[in-house]
Scaffold this active site. Structure first.
Site, PDB file in Angstrom:
ATOM      1  N   CYS A 184     -11.844  11.454  30.018  1.00 38.59           N
ATOM      2  CA  CYS A 184     -10.975  10.851  29.000  1.00 38.59           C
ATOM      3  C   CYS A 184      -9.535  10.651  29.452  1.00 38.59           C
ATOM      4  O   CYS A 184      -8.764  10.015  28.746  1.00 38.59           O
ATOM      5  CB  CYS A 184     -11.017  11.682  27.725  1.00 38.59           C
ATOM      6  SG  CYS A 184     -12.653  11.713  26.998  1.00 38.59           S
ATOM      7  N   PHE A 235     -19.108   9.351  21.040  1.00 36.74           N
ATOM      8  CA  PHE A 235     -18.844   8.493  22.204  1.00 36.74           C
ATOM      9  C   PHE A 235     -19.400   7.082  22.077  1.00 36.74           C
ATOM     10  O   PHE A 235     -20.474   6.858  21.548  1.00 36.74           O
ATOM     11  CB  PHE A 235     -19.406   9.130  23.481  1.00 36.74           C
ATOM     12  CG  PHE A 235     -18.842  10.493  23.757  1.00 36.74           C
ATOM     13  CD1 PHE A 235     -17.520  10.779  23.476  1.00 36.74           C
ATOM     14  CD2 PHE A 235     -19.630  11.490  24.288  1.00 36.74           C
ATOM     15  CE1 PHE A 235     -16.990  12.037  23.715  1.00 36.74           C
ATOM     16  CE2 PHE A 235     -19.108  12.757  24.533  1.00 36.74           C
ATOM     17  CZ  PHE A 235     -17.794  13.031  24.249  1.00 36.74           C
ATOM     18  N   HIS A 324      -4.740   9.381  23.089  1.00 37.92           N
ATOM     19  CA  HIS A 324      -6.199   9.245  23.215  1.00 37.92           C
ATOM     20  C   HIS A 324      -6.885   9.883  22.007  1.00 37.92           C
ATOM     21  O   HIS A 324      -6.740  11.086  21.776  1.00 37.92           O
ATOM     22  CB  HIS A 324      -6.671   9.921  24.509  1.00 37.92           C
ATOM     23  CG  HIS A 324      -8.161  10.054  24.568  1.00 37.92           C
ATOM     24  ND1 HIS A 324      -9.001   8.961  24.551  1.00 37.92           N
ATOM     25  CD2 HIS A 324      -8.975  11.142  24.601  1.00 37.92           C
ATOM     26  CE1 HIS A 324     -10.251   9.368  24.589  1.00 37.92           C
ATOM     27  NE2 HIS A 324     -10.272  10.683  24.615  1.00 37.92           N
ATOM     28  N   ASN A 357     -14.920   7.222  20.535  1.00 34.73           N
ATOM     29  CA  ASN A 357     -14.227   7.698  21.738  1.00 34.73           C
ATOM     30  C   ASN A 357     -14.892   7.081  22.970  1.00 34.73           C
ATOM     31  O   ASN A 357     -16.008   7.451  23.312  1.00 34.73           O
ATOM     32  CB  ASN A 357     -14.299   9.242  21.767  1.00 34.73           C
ATOM     33  CG  ASN A 357     -13.726   9.841  23.044  1.00 34.73           C
ATOM     34  OD1 ASN A 357     -13.396   9.135  23.985  1.00 34.73           O
ATOM     35  ND2 ASN A 357     -13.621  11.161  23.069  1.00 34.73           N
TER      36      ASN A 357
HETATM   37  C1  LIG Z   1     -14.777  15.271  14.739  1.00 39.22           C
HETATM   38  C2  LIG Z   1     -15.153  16.716  15.052  1.00 39.22           C
HETATM   39  C3  LIG Z   1     -16.202  16.735  16.164  1.00 39.22           C
HETATM   40  C4  LIG Z   1     -15.769  17.353  13.808  1.00 39.22           C
HETATM   41  O1  LIG Z   1     -14.813  17.308  12.743  1.00 39.22           O
HETATM   42  P1  LIG Z   1     -14.362  18.677  12.061  1.00 39.22           P
HETATM   43  O2  LIG Z   1     -13.264  18.397  11.104  1.00 39.22           O
HETATM   44  O3  LIG Z   1     -14.097  19.710  13.087  1.00 39.22           O
HETATM   45  O4  LIG Z   1     -15.665  18.998  11.204  1.00 39.22           O
HETATM   46  P2  LIG Z   1     -16.415  20.377  11.010  1.00 39.22           P
HETATM   47  O5  LIG Z   1     -15.501  21.550  11.156  1.00 39.22           O
HETATM   48  O6  LIG Z   1     -17.160  20.221   9.718  1.00 39.22           O
HETATM   49  O7  LIG Z   1     -17.455  20.424  12.202  1.00 39.22           O
HETATM   50  C5  LIG Z   1     -18.644  19.648  12.170  1.00 39.22           C
HETATM   51  C6  LIG Z   1     -19.657  20.323  13.071  1.00 39.22           C
HETATM   52  O8  LIG Z   1     -19.297  20.065  14.429  1.00 39.22           O
HETATM   53  C7  LIG Z   1     -19.335  21.306  15.148  1.00 39.22           C
HETATM   54  N1  LIG Z   1     -18.421  21.220  16.279  1.00 39.22           N
HETATM   55  C8  LIG Z   1     -17.187  20.813  16.206  1.00 39.22           C
HETATM   56  N2  LIG Z   1     -16.644  20.790  17.540  1.00 39.22           N
HETATM   57  C9  LIG Z   1     -17.688  21.190  18.282  1.00 39.22           C
HETATM   58  C10 LIG Z   1     -17.804  21.357  19.703  1.00 39.22           C
HETATM   59  N3  LIG Z   1     -16.766  21.061  20.570  1.00 39.22           N
HETATM   60  N4  LIG Z   1     -18.977  21.760  20.209  1.00 39.22           N
HETATM   61  C11 LIG Z   1     -19.999  22.002  19.434  1.00 39.22           C
HETATM   62  N5  LIG Z   1     -19.957  21.860  18.036  1.00 39.22           N
HETATM   63  C12 LIG Z   1     -18.818  21.469  17.484  1.00 39.22           C
HETATM   64  C13 LIG Z   1     -18.911  22.337  14.122  1.00 39.22           C
HETATM   65  O9  LIG Z   1     -19.307  23.627  14.545  1.00 39.22           O
HETATM   66  C14 LIG Z   1     -19.694  21.857  12.912  1.00 39.22           C
HETATM   67  O10 LIG Z   1     -21.042  22.263  13.019  1.00 39.22           O
HETATM   68  P3  LIG Z   1     -21.890  22.622  11.717  1.00 39.22           P
HETATM   69  O11 LIG Z   1     -21.135  23.735  11.024  1.00 39.22           O
HETATM   70  O12 LIG Z   1     -23.236  23.040  12.212  1.00 39.22           O
HETATM   71  O13 LIG Z   1     -21.930  21.375  10.867  1.00 39.22           O
HETATM   72  C15 LIG Z   1     -13.853  17.445  15.446  1.00 39.22           C
HETATM   73  O14 LIG Z   1     -14.155  18.796  15.638  1.00 39.22           O
HETATM   74  C16 LIG Z   1     -13.186  16.863  16.662  1.00 39.22           C
HETATM   75  O15 LIG Z   1     -12.501  15.868  16.573  1.00 39.22           O
HETATM   76  N6  LIG Z   1     -13.374  17.550  17.794  1.00 39.22           N
HETATM   77  C17 LIG Z   1     -12.739  17.131  19.019  1.00 39.22           C
HETATM   78  C18 LIG Z   1     -13.752  16.647  19.997  1.00 39.22           C
HETATM   79  C19 LIG Z   1     -13.181  16.771  21.374  1.00 39.22           C
HETATM   80  O16 LIG Z   1     -12.849  17.867  21.812  1.00 39.22           O
HETATM   81  N7  LIG Z   1     -12.988  15.644  22.055  1.00 39.22           N
HETATM   82  C20 LIG Z   1     -12.280  15.653  23.337  1.00 39.22           C
HETATM   83  C21 LIG Z   1     -13.165  15.827  24.399  1.00 39.22           C
HETATM   84  S1  LIG Z   1     -13.945  14.311  24.695  1.00 39.22           S
HETATM   85  C22 LIG Z   1     -14.758  14.525  26.125  1.00 39.22           C
HETATM   86  O17 LIG Z   1     -14.679  15.552  26.696  1.00 39.22           O
HETATM   87  C23 LIG Z   1     -15.562  13.420  26.562  1.00 39.22           C
HETATM   88  C24 LIG Z   1     -16.574  13.619  27.413  1.00 39.22           C
HETATM   89  C25 LIG Z   1     -17.574  12.589  27.559  1.00 39.22           C
HETATM   90  C26 LIG Z   1     -18.821  12.959  28.000  1.00 39.22           C
HETATM   91  C27 LIG Z   1     -19.836  12.030  28.092  1.00 39.22           C
HETATM   92  C28 LIG Z   1     -19.627  10.723  27.735  1.00 39.22           C
HETATM   93  O18 LIG Z   1     -20.606   9.812  27.796  1.00 39.22           O
HETATM   94  C29 LIG Z   1     -18.363  10.353  27.276  1.00 39.22           C
HETATM   95  C30 LIG Z   1     -17.358  11.279  27.207  1.00 39.22           C
END
Ligand SMILES: CC(C)(COP(=O)(O)OP(=O)(O)OC[C@H]1O[C@@H](n2cnc3c(N)ncnc32)[C@H](O)[C@@H]1OP(=O)(O)O)[C@@H](O)C(=O)NCCC(=O)NCCSC(=O)/C=C/c1ccc(O)cc1
Length: 410
Positions: A184, A235, A324, A357
């Site tokens: 990213c 993604f 980003h 993303n």
């Molecule tokens: C939009 C999200 C994903 C969810 O929104 P939220 O407000 O946190 O919502 P929740 O708190 O209700 O979470 C929803 C669910 O997602 C889960 N979760 C929340 N982050 C996580 C987590 N990193 N792991 C694994 N469970 C999770 C969380 O535990 C929860 O699970 P569950 O309780 O079972 O519904 C939010 O957490 C967010 O924006 N996270 C940032 C994502 C992030 O770090 N992005 C930057 C890195 S991007 C990157 O590395 C790209 C690599 C890539 C690789 C391959 C490709 O092809 C392209 C790209």
């Protein structure tokens, strides 16, 4: 004794190396002169993505994971209708999966086939975005002197930059560089290199092309691997191209954003937070759940250091932002940590909403969206801005921008 040729005898004593060096440098700062973007044809609305993904990967036997992905995608569509993902564009579709059913199972060997496809479609996507950037620029493709191609799908030599250069009809003397697996932050890194090249080579016109395709990391869900579910919720595929040069040619080139300073920071103790690795079944990736907090805790330091280095006192609320959009939560927490109002990163949120993303290429879409907003006379009336991209490392790229004369008075 053979006579010494006149040209060889005249040159050496007359000009010092320092003078030659000075003459090679540009006078002005590297400037964004044009932008183009492109996406593959297949478009999947976020509220249809869960069915699409489980059908393509034949994973209906995992209803709990399906419910989880549906919950996350629905959560986006219902609660954050304006600020989160509405749709994404992908190369992977029914035809691709019918031709390559092995892509659905990451334990089967599929890397050769993925690389074979990516080595063609990724440069082609980059060529589509680059052709738009060149049209936007208004000069012929043969005036491009340097090409920087960034992708996480580039694991072959000769790599995609060669095909890209030939698709665009660039000159054989174009100076090519490939950046691979920066994830990213690829767009941020490529723009920083473009700045160095443009400022150190008078007259250089650097084409930056980033292209990312989830094809290389598209496989079925697995119990215990939440990274896959999160990746599938976020993604998309896309390509962004930018032409960077210093000392714009008056009547032809429009300065959009001046690049005033650039830096890279590695976040301490963050090595395992975002990882990407090629495996026999495609690219494995891990995104730690604390990444948004980690970024929010380190961004301000990067900004303070960057503005401090050029002696400019900036107030965050007066800047325009090209951040980003790694995920909605990242934007939320960064805005909060900098004391910004919710609309400050509207361009990033708009791109996340429309495309998801797209890894390293996303920040170029954000720049383009900012340009659109400036042209429309939108809320971003600021003069100074910050482009920030992050990815594996954890690495933070910071570029300080200033609105160029081509965007003033719109
Ligand atoms: C939009 C999200 C994903 C969810 O929104 P939220 O407000 O946190 O919502 P929740 O708190 O209700 O979470 C929803 C669910 O997602 C889960 N979760 C929340 N982050 C996580 C987590 N990193 N792991 C694994 N469970 C999770 C969380 O535990 C929860 O699970 P569950 O309780 O079972 O519904 C939010 O957490 C967010 O924006 N996270 C940032 C994502 C992030 O770090 N992005 C930057 C890195 S991007 C990157 O590395 C790209 C690599 C890539 C690789 C391959 C490709 O092809 C392209 C790209």
């Amino acid at each position: 004794m053979a006579p010494v040729p006149a040209t060889a005898a005249a040159a050496p004593a007359a000009v010092s190396t320092h003078e030659i060096r000075r003459a090679q440098r540009a006078d002005g700062p590297a400037t964004v002169l044009a932008i183009g973007t492109a996406n593959p044809e297949t478009c999947v609305p976020q509220d249809e993505y869960t069915d699409f993904y489980f059908r393509l990967t034949k994973s209906e036997h995992l209803p709990e994971l399906k419910n989880k992905l549906r919950r996350i995608c629905k959560h986006y569509a219902c609660t954050h209708i304006v600020t989160s993902i509405e749709k994404r564009f992908l190369h992977v579709n029914d035809d691709v999966m019918e031709a390559h059913p092995e892509f659905a199972d990451r334990h089967l060997t599929s890397l050769d086939a993925r690389v074979e496809i990516a080595s063609k479609v990724v440069p082609e996507l980059a060529a589509a975005a680059s052709a738009k950037a060149i049209a936007d620029w208004g000069r012929p493709a043969t005036d491009i002197t340097h090409l920087i191609f960034s992708t996480y799908s580039g694991v072959k030599a000769p790599s995609g930059d060669r095909l890209l250069a030939s698709l665009l009809g660039l000159r054989p003397t174009v100076s090519r560089t490939v950046l691979s697996l920066h994830g990213c932050y690829g767009g941020g890194r490529a723009l920083q290199l473009a700045k160095e090249l443009a400022e150190n080579n008078r007259g250089a016109r650097v084409l930056v092309a980033c292209a990312e395709s989830t094809l290389i990391a598209f496989y079925g869900p697995e119990v215990g691997c939440n990274d896959t579910i999160i990746g599938q919720a976020l993604f998309g595929d896309g390509s962004g191209a930018v032409i960077v040069g210093a000392d714009p040619v008056g009547a032809v080139e429009r300065p959009l954003f001046e690049m005033t300073f650039a830096s890279q920071t590695t976040v301490p103790d963050s090595e395992g937070a975002i990882t990407m690795q090629y495996m026999k079944g495609g690219m494995d990736y891990h995104i730690a759940s604390g990444v948004p907090e980690m970024l929010a805790g380190n961004i301000e330091r990067c900004l303070v250091d960057a503005f401090g280095a050029i002696g400019v006192a900036a107030r965050w609320k007066d800047l325009f932002w090209a951040v980003h959009p790694g995920g909605r939560r990242i934007l939320d927490l960064i805005e909060e940590s900098l004391g910004l109002e919710n609309g400050a990163m509207a361009a990033s949120r708009q791109v996340l909403h429309e495309y998801g993303n797209m890894s390293g290429t996303t920040v170029i879409f954000v720049l383009n969206e900012l340009r659109r907003r400036f042209v429309a006379g939108g809320a971003e009336g600021a003069d100074w801005g910050a482009l920030m991209a992050f990815g594996p490392g954890v690495t933070v790229e910071t570029i300080l921008l200033r609105v160029g004369s081509g965007l003033k008075g719109n």
